[in-house]
Design a protein around this motif. Structure first.
Motif, PDB file in Angstrom:
ATOM      1  N   LEU A 142       0.900  -1.294   0.212  1.00  0.00           N
ATOM      2  CA  LEU A 142      -0.194   0.045   0.119  1.00  0.00           C
ATOM      3  C   LEU A 142       0.867   1.464   0.123  1.00  0.00           C
ATOM      4  O   LEU A 142       0.762   2.386  -0.679  1.00  0.00           O
ATOM      5  N   GLY A 143       2.288   1.019   0.259  1.00  0.00           N
ATOM      6  CA  GLY A 143       2.423   2.781   1.107  1.00  0.00           C
ATOM      7  C   GLY A 143       3.287   2.903  -0.438  1.00  0.00           C
ATOM      8  O   GLY A 143       3.177   3.460  -0.959  1.00  0.00           O
ATOM      9  N   LEU A 144       3.852   1.675  -1.661  1.00  0.00           N
ATOM     10  CA  LEU A 144       4.383   1.657  -2.476  1.00  0.00           C
ATOM     11  C   LEU A 144       3.231   2.008  -3.807  1.00  0.00           C
ATOM     12  O   LEU A 144       3.463   3.037  -4.669  1.00  0.00           O
ATOM     13  N   PHE A 145       2.266   1.645  -3.372  1.00  0.00           N
ATOM     14  CA  PHE A 145       1.132   2.102  -4.285  1.00  0.00           C
ATOM     15  C   PHE A 145       1.334   3.611  -4.385  1.00  0.00           C
ATOM     16  O   PHE A 145       0.923   5.069  -5.103  1.00  0.00           O
ATOM     17  N   PHE A 146       0.964   3.985  -2.988  1.00  0.00           N
ATOM     18  CA  PHE A 146       0.435   5.841  -2.929  1.00  0.00           C
ATOM     19  C   PHE A 146       2.329   6.130  -2.837  1.00  0.00           C
ATOM     20  O   PHE A 146       1.910   7.356  -3.956  1.00  0.00           O
ATOM     21  N   LEU A 147       3.150   5.792  -3.054  1.00  0.00           N
ATOM     22  CA  LEU A 147       4.256   6.548  -3.437  1.00  0.00           C
ATOM     23  C   LEU A 147       4.567   7.014  -5.021  1.00  0.00           C
ATOM     24  O   LEU A 147       4.426   7.740  -5.705  1.00  0.00           O
TER      25      LEU A 147
END
Length: 366
Positions: free
Chosen positions: A123-128
């Protein structure tokens, strides 16, 4: 010539083995297990980092020079048009691939137990990646990018109390200006790539740490697709990790073939389709067809139908908390499954509505 000692060689060998094991379960070689989405996303991140570094050599992050430098890259720099087109289209495709990858992980239930942390990292990767796309959207400094960023950032004003202050922080002032361009360029070319690379390495390390790809949801004990048998001649199922194959050539050949296909599609797209570049940004002339970037247009569409304060203070935080912590809930929870599918379908429907059914001024086209 200094010969490395055994300890050094052992460490290097262990690092290589951890990144790519010597043997892999036969079941993970099945294409439909992952559809190659995770590997394709990693490849695209690498492409973005390489092309971004090359483009940054010729880009000038100033109001006076940004637009002209993009034109210079496109028309004058050797392979500049190819690298710019590749950087543009890969950025958009990467969002779609990561979104599909998350759906694949959800429907295969590869997010529970020790894999919950990896879901959060994903999820953090998608947000970044969303932030990287958004911060890079402004850099051409044309009418389309200027006003799209103006509209997208103005959503922050709906936050009661802190909205105006947060908007000034994001823009570096009251309006999209040279300060905004400087902030966005610093984030896009410095902070976000570092964080993205760090999280991606951690993501892959965590997959190896928990034992590789998740297999439980695949197969019913029949291994006809691979045609593999154990020593007693009994068919082994996809859930069985006992059947091991050498990573080289079985895994490496598949990875090389997938890489070649993805690269071919992306390069051909970059050759035949130019990244858009409109007229130079003019803060005094608002185009009638301006919209938020396509990946944020669902929020813009939602704000038309629902009170903005409710959306930003209740709906969005509730969705974020749900996505972060639903793996902790009871397994095979039909409500969770239905809610997740509803959220994803809602995002797709709102995006399609805003892109295809809204015209100038976000009015219906019919």
């Amino acid at each position: 010539m200094q010969i490395p000692n055994r300890t050094t060689l052992r460490k290097k060998r262990n690092i290589f083995v951890h990144a790519r094991p010597q043997t892999v379960p036969a079941a993970v070689l099945r294409f439909r297990l992952t559809w190659g989405l995770g590997g394709a996303a990693a490849l695209m991140v690498a492409i973005q980092l390489i092309t971004g570094i090359l483009l940054n050599f010729s880009y000038e992050p100033t109001v006076q020079g940004a637009y002209a430098s993009v034109q210079h890259i496109h028309y004058d720099v050797l392979c500049g048009r190819l690298f710019r087109n590749l950087h543009h289209w890969v950025g958009h495709v990467l969002l779609v691939i990561v979104f599909l990858h998350m759906l694949r992980v959800f429907f295969s239930s590869a997010f529970r137990g020790s894999r919950h942390l990896n879901w959060v990292i994903g999820l953090g990767l998608f947000f970044l990646i969303l932030l990287a796309n958004f911060s890079g959207y402004l850099l051409p400094w044309d009418q389309r990018s200027y006003w799209a960023v103006t509209i997208a950032t103005s959503i922050l004003e709906y936050l009661p109390g802190i909205g105006s202050g947060l908007l000034r922080i994001v823009r570096g002032g009251n309006d999209v200006s040279a300060s905004t361009l400087h902030i966005f360029h610093s984030l896009h070319s410095g902070v976000l790539p570092f964080l993205l690379l760090f999280l991606m390495i951690w993501h892959f390390w965590r997959i190896r740490r928990v034992g590789g790809l998740f297999l439980e949801a695949f197969g019913d004990g029949d291994d006809n697709a691979t045609g593999l048998e154990d020593k007693a001649g009994k068919k082994t199922g996809y859930k069985d990790r006992s059947v091991q194959l050498a990573a080289r050539p079985h895994l490496f050949v598949r990875e090389k073939a997938a890489t070649a296909v993805v690269l071919a599609v992306l390069i051909y797209t970059a050759i035949f389709f130019n990244a858009p570049l409109g007229a130079q940004a003019n803060p005094g002339l608002t185009p009638t067809t301006v919209k938020a970037p396509w990946y944020f247009i669902a929020v813009q569409e939602l704000l038309i139908h629902i009170n903005p304060v409710f959306v930003l203070l209740i709906l969005v935080p509730a969705m974020a908390l749900f996505l972060l912590f639903f793996p902790l809930l009871k397994k095979n929870n039909r409500f969770v499954r239905s809610l997740f599918i509803g959220l994803m379908a809602g995002y797709i429907i709102l995006t399609f509505t805003g892109l295809c059914l809204r015209g100038p001024g976000m009015q219906w086209i019919f």
